[in-house]
Motif scaffolding. Structure first.
Motif, PDB file in Angstrom:
ATOM      1  N   ASP A 545      83.399  79.197  16.825  1.00  0.00           N
ATOM      2  CA  ASP A 545      84.656  78.315  17.002  1.00  0.00           C
ATOM      3  C   ASP A 545      84.516  77.478  18.244  1.00  0.00           C
ATOM      4  O   ASP A 545      84.497  76.057  18.077  1.00  0.00           O
ATOM      5  N   TRP A 546      84.400  78.376  19.450  1.00  0.00           N
ATOM      6  CA  TRP A 546      84.470  77.617  20.775  1.00  0.00           C
ATOM      7  C   TRP A 546      83.508  78.210  21.525  1.00  0.00           C
ATOM      8  O   TRP A 546      83.006  79.501  21.490  1.00  0.00           O
ATOM      9  N   THR A 547      82.585  77.450  22.477  1.00  0.00           N
ATOM     10  CA  THR A 547      81.520  78.223  23.393  1.00  0.00           C
ATOM     11  C   THR A 547      81.892  77.699  24.524  1.00  0.00           C
ATOM     12  O   THR A 547      82.263  76.439  24.858  1.00  0.00           O
ATOM     13  N   VAL A 548      81.622  78.637  25.867  1.00  0.00           N
ATOM     14  CA  VAL A 548      81.336  77.964  27.138  1.00  0.00           C
ATOM     15  C   VAL A 548      80.164  77.460  27.245  1.00  0.00           C
ATOM     16  O   VAL A 548      79.203  78.302  26.823  1.00  0.00           O
ATOM     17  N   ARG A 549      79.784  76.598  27.643  1.00  0.00           N
ATOM     18  CA  ARG A 549      78.325  76.324  27.680  1.00  0.00           C
ATOM     19  C   ARG A 549      77.893  75.410  28.939  1.00  0.00           C
ATOM     20  O   ARG A 549      78.654  74.443  29.369  1.00  0.00           O
ATOM     21  N   ARG A 550      76.723  75.584  29.745  1.00  0.00           N
ATOM     22  CA  ARG A 550      76.336  75.077  30.639  1.00  0.00           C
ATOM     23  C   ARG A 550      75.662  73.900  30.158  1.00  0.00           C
ATOM     24  O   ARG A 550      74.946  73.805  29.215  1.00  0.00           O
ATOM     25  N   GLY A 551      76.211  72.686  31.004  1.00  0.00           N
ATOM     26  CA  GLY A 551      75.402  71.432  30.477  1.00  0.00           C
ATOM     27  C   GLY A 551      73.985  71.392  30.642  1.00  0.00           C
ATOM     28  O   GLY A 551      73.459  72.029  31.458  1.00  0.00           O
ATOM     29  N   ASP A 552      73.320  70.167  30.025  1.00  0.00           N
ATOM     30  CA  ASP A 552      72.097  69.939  29.948  1.00  0.00           C
ATOM     31  C   ASP A 552      71.673  68.640  30.632  1.00  0.00           C
ATOM     32  O   ASP A 552      72.553  67.971  31.009  1.00  0.00           O
ATOM     33  N   LYS A 553      70.326  68.386  30.574  1.00  0.00           N
ATOM     34  CA  LYS A 553      69.857  67.069  31.448  1.00  0.00           C
ATOM     35  C   LYS A 553      70.331  65.886  31.024  1.00  0.00           C
ATOM     36  O   LYS A 553      70.506  64.919  31.743  1.00  0.00           O
ATOM     37  N   GLU A 554      70.848  65.686  29.671  1.00  0.00           N
ATOM     38  CA  GLU A 554      71.487  64.254  29.246  1.00  0.00           C
ATOM     39  C   GLU A 554      72.687  64.014  30.112  1.00  0.00           C
ATOM     40  O   GLU A 554      72.749  62.955  30.318  1.00  0.00           O
ATOM     41  N   LEU A 555      73.456  64.782  30.670  1.00  0.00           N
ATOM     42  CA  LEU A 555      74.545  64.760  31.308  1.00  0.00           C
ATOM     43  C   LEU A 555      74.233  64.286  32.841  1.00  0.00           C
ATOM     44  O   LEU A 555      75.024  64.037  33.496  1.00  0.00           O
ATOM     45  N   ILE A 556      73.033  64.889  33.318  1.00  0.00           N
ATOM     46  CA  ILE A 556      72.695  64.243  34.776  1.00  0.00           C
ATOM     47  C   ILE A 556      71.881  62.624  34.474  1.00  0.00           C
ATOM     48  O   ILE A 556      71.782  62.023  35.255  1.00  0.00           O
ATOM     49  N   THR A 557      70.780  62.888  33.511  1.00  0.00           N
ATOM     50  CA  THR A 557      69.882  61.692  33.784  1.00  0.00           C
ATOM     51  C   THR A 557      70.221  60.572  32.493  1.00  0.00           C
ATOM     52  O   THR A 557      69.649  59.402  32.519  1.00  0.00           O
ATOM     53  N   VAL A 558      70.731  61.185  31.458  1.00  0.00           N
ATOM     54  CA  VAL A 558      71.232  60.202  30.286  1.00  0.00           C
ATOM     55  C   VAL A 558      69.973  59.660  29.354  1.00  0.00           C
ATOM     56  O   VAL A 558      69.889  60.022  28.282  1.00  0.00           O
ATOM     57  N   VAL A 559      68.956  59.615  30.147  1.00  0.00           N
ATOM     58  CA  VAL A 559      67.630  59.229  29.566  1.00  0.00           C
ATOM     59  C   VAL A 559      66.718  60.370  29.116  1.00  0.00           C
ATOM     60  O   VAL A 559      65.990  60.330  28.054  1.00  0.00           O
ATOM     61  N   GLN A 560      67.103  61.671  29.481  1.00  0.00           N
ATOM     62  CA  GLN A 560      66.508  62.924  29.045  1.00  0.00           C
ATOM     63  C   GLN A 560      67.374  63.661  27.838  1.00  0.00           C
ATOM     64  O   GLN A 560      68.467  63.584  28.411  1.00  0.00           O
ATOM     65  N   GLN A 561      66.901  63.741  26.833  1.00  0.00           N
ATOM     66  CA  GLN A 561      67.617  64.392  25.773  1.00  0.00           C
ATOM     67  C   GLN A 561      69.000  63.429  25.130  1.00  0.00           C
ATOM     68  O   GLN A 561      70.058  64.040  24.878  1.00  0.00           O
TER      69      GLN A 561
END
Ligand code: GLA
Ligand code: CA
Length: 694
Positions: A545-561
């Motif tokens: 339903d919901w999850t806690v999740r650590r963000g990934d590369k796209e949120l730092i670089t936009v160009v990756q993933q």
């Protein structure tokens, strides 16, 4: 409580005193408060893209003496020059902080994950913490880009040694490294690339671990083999250079077709399950293009990897890499990774769980401390993700469907976000200037992050409750938790399950805090916490339903993933995938995000790209696409005896530090090498054999 809550910040007419009183307590969205100042410690030395590596033949090649003596001179291995490709990848000395290295020694990782097997191209986890980064080699490479000058930013060549675009920009010809071999000596060529693409990425029954789906490379994109060392991409749009990032870790990293193809259902009697599980972790010497090969595995104890005698990268003096003969991964916990790195019994940690920051900092401040600790910018972020799929992804039951309907309701998501006290969340992990309030989306302080485009719904229990009511949820039975309307789920209490990955204390702690805060607004959330591999399976399969999740590369670089930023394909978004129909049912704001991301991918105008991401951030945060939780810096901890670690290496940017730091060229000076090797003077044996050979 008023019966009809119709005046949420709008100009509608109000009836009755209680409604007016409530409206006075309603809190409006605002700008995100400025984060506490936290200066990154490591100074990055920026270089040109061509300063890092090149492909060329050198007059002579070298290897550790014991390899020549025990393997080449005895006829067990061809001479090193014959094991290397015609033109190996050469790492330039100028980009090595401590220069050409020395052979020998051991790199001791500690990891919290567990390997499911070696079949990453069909979805298996290798335990993270640097195992995958060592085993998967990909068409391009992006980790080291953290120290490439902004105006030269483009993925580095890797298995694809060069490429050209056609004049109209629709075709990209890629030249693979010629004459390179897998660690068992079998040739690497376009057949490996095509097996990965055709029988894994394009096969709807297979889901590669790195998130490769056809749309990650653009809708309608095709790939063809031209000859053994040439492949041809054809794209619908012109010059979509963005996809070169998708060809890096983790979405275009082929496996050894000569071993894997015979197990694939298309070429065997195997089921897809049997194919996925055909290469379990105790299958030793699994062939890789990476610098080290797994030669020993003991469950909950260790994975030992030894140097790949066919590795295709060298230094400028012709020394075949890697310098380290052995890399170990002790199978422990992520928290123990911090403890051991600080204490010197492990060599590496990406300090990322805020709970251990104060202790780690204190211990590392001692000049005699065995490890260096260097903080970077705020690139660790956590969010609460809502499963937005109403297309049957993850096969929800009636209850699950009802939750997804709520998840897709903006009033409901606003209730949740108003219910989160982000100051308290951050402080509960660590006190001090580390954590910042994080509304969601692209991290502020990164190149595309923008505070002015970020909408923040500040904590307000009253406003949260009002939005629950606006979403049609009231506590009709007076037990303190809101119920569904009578015609949904029989008017029962709303019950939402929350996943969190218990391999990480931070995920667990944030999960507990979210459950408690939702309780305060009258929303019943039930923890369904899971260990890393189970969490990963449920998350990838949409069974939550919901999850806690650590963000990934796209949120730092936009160009990756980049493809993870919005549902640009049926299977690209982490929280909104299609079910078996393959069709997506996007909300209007999701469609806007998809359009923005597609425009971004096809634009090479920097000003336009920056504006597009501002628009993205505004729409994302206004609509609470994820509810951000907290955002804080990470620190790289590496033992002081290890050389060639570039200053300022972030623990996560285009990739995790295990890729960015280029482990194949790291070394320990001979006089500092200790007796850590478990299998000295051995090399990987034959695939599936007993382990390393003398
Ligand atoms: C895990 C760890 C990270 C990093 C990556 C590498 O996710 O938490 O710090 O080591 O593995 O894949
Ligand atoms: Ca109730």
């Amino acid at each position: 409580m008023p019966r009809h809550l119709i005046a949420l910040g709008g100009a509608a007419l109000l009836f009755g005193a209680s409604t007016i009183a409530l409206q006075a307590q309603m809190v409006e969205p605002t700008a995100v408060p400025p984060p506490p100042t936290f200066a990154a410690q490591g100074k990055i030395t920026f270089v040109g893209r061509d300063d890092i590596e090149e492909f060329k033949a050198l007059p002579a090649y070298h290897e550790p003496d014991w390899v020549t003596k025990n393997f080449v001179d005895t006829g067990k291995l061809p001479p090193v020059a014959e094991r290397l490709p015609k033109e190996p990848l050469v790492f330039k000395t100028g980009d090595m902080p401590d220069g050409v290295g020395q052979y020998g020694g051991t790199l001791r990782h500690v990891i919290g994950g567990r390997p499911q097997g070696w079949n990453w191209i069909a979805g298996q986890v290798q335990g993270w913490g640097g195992v995958s980064y060592a085993m998967w080699e990909c068409l391009t490479r992006t980790g080291p880009l953290f120290h490439v000058k902004a105006d030269e930013l483009e993925p580095l060549p890797n298995l694809a040694r060069s490429w050209e675009w056609s004049d109209d920009g629709h075709q990209l010809t890629m030249h693979l490294i010629e004459g390179a071999k897998w660690s068992d000596g079998a040739p690497f060529n376009a057949d490996d690339v095509m097996f990965f693409w055709e029988d894994n990425v394009l096969d709807p029954n297979v889901a590669p671990q790195g998130g490769a789906t056809p749309e990650a490379f653009g809708e309608g994109t095709t790939l063809k083999k031209i000859d053994d060392y040439t492949v041809l991409w054809t794209f619908k749009d012109a010059f979509p250079k963005q996809y070169l990032y998708a060809m890096a870790f983790g979405s275009f990293c082929p496996g050894p077709a000569h071993i894997m193809k015979p197990q694939h259902p298309k070429y065997s009697d195997n089921t897809y399950d049997q194919y996925v599980n055909a290469f379990p972790p105790d299958m030793l010497n699994f062939p890789t293009m990476g610098a080290w090969v797994p030669v020993a595995y003991r469950p909950d104890d260790i994975i030992v990897t030894r140097r790949n005698p066919y590795y295709w990268k060298v230094d400028e003096q012709g020394n075949q890499l890697p310098y380290f003969d052995e890399v170990q991964y002790k199978l422990s916990t992520w928290a123990d990774r911090d403890v051991q790195a600080v204490a010197g019994s492990g060599d590496w940690s990406n300090l990322e769980q805020a709970e251990s920051y104060v202790e780690a900092l204190k211990r590392s401040a001692d000049p005699k401390a065995p490890a260096r600790l260097e903080f970077g910018p705020r690139i660790i972020g956590y969010s609460l993700d809502f499963n937005m799929s109403d297309e049957g992804w993850g096969n929800p039951d009636e209850r699950g469907e009802a939750v997804r309907e709520l998840n897709r309701n903006l009033d409901f998501r606003k209730a949740v976000t108003y219910g989160l006290d982000r100051q308290r969340l951050g402080d509960s992990l660590v006190k001090g200037p580390f954590t910042a309030i994080y509304p969601g989306g692209i991290y502020i302080g990164t190149s595309f992050g923008d505070a002015d485009s970020t909408v923040y719904y500040p904590h307000s229990v009253e406003t949260a409750k009002a939005y629950l009511e606006k979403a049609g949820l009231k506590d009709t039975d007076g037990d303190g938790f809101v119920n569904y309307p009578a015609d949904v789920m029989g008017g029962k209490n709303v019950e939402i399950t929350l996943m969190a990955n218990t391999d990480y204390a931070t995920d667990h702690n944030l999960g507990e805090a979210v459950v408690a805060m939702m309780g305060e607004i009258g929303l019943r959330v039930i923890p369904d916490f899971a260990d890393g591999n189970r969490w990963n399976n449920l998350w990838r399969g949409g069974e939550y339903d919901w999850t806690v999740r650590r963000g990934d590369k796209e949120l730092i670089t936009v160009v990756q993933q980049t493809y993870q930023l919005a549902p640009v394909g049926p299977l690209t978004s982490p929280w909104h995938k299609a079910g078996s129909s393959g069709k997506l049912d996007l909300l209007p704001f999701e469609q806007e995000l998809v359009d923005i991301v597609n425009k971004f991918i096809n634009s090479s105008d920097n000003a336009e790209r920056a504006q597009l991401m501002k628009d993205y951030q505004k729409i994302f945060t206004t609509n609470v696409y994820e509810a951000g939780l907290t955002n804080y810096p990470g620190a790289l901890i590496i033992n002081k005896r290890i050389r060639n670690v570039s200053s300022g290496t972030p623990i996560l940017a285009f990739q995790w530090a295990e890729d960015s730091a280029i482990r194949e060229r790291m070394y320990v000076p001979e006089d500092l090498q200790q007796n850590y090797e478990l299998y000295p003077q051995t090399l990987p044996g034959e695939p599936g054999g007993d382990g390393p050979v003398k």
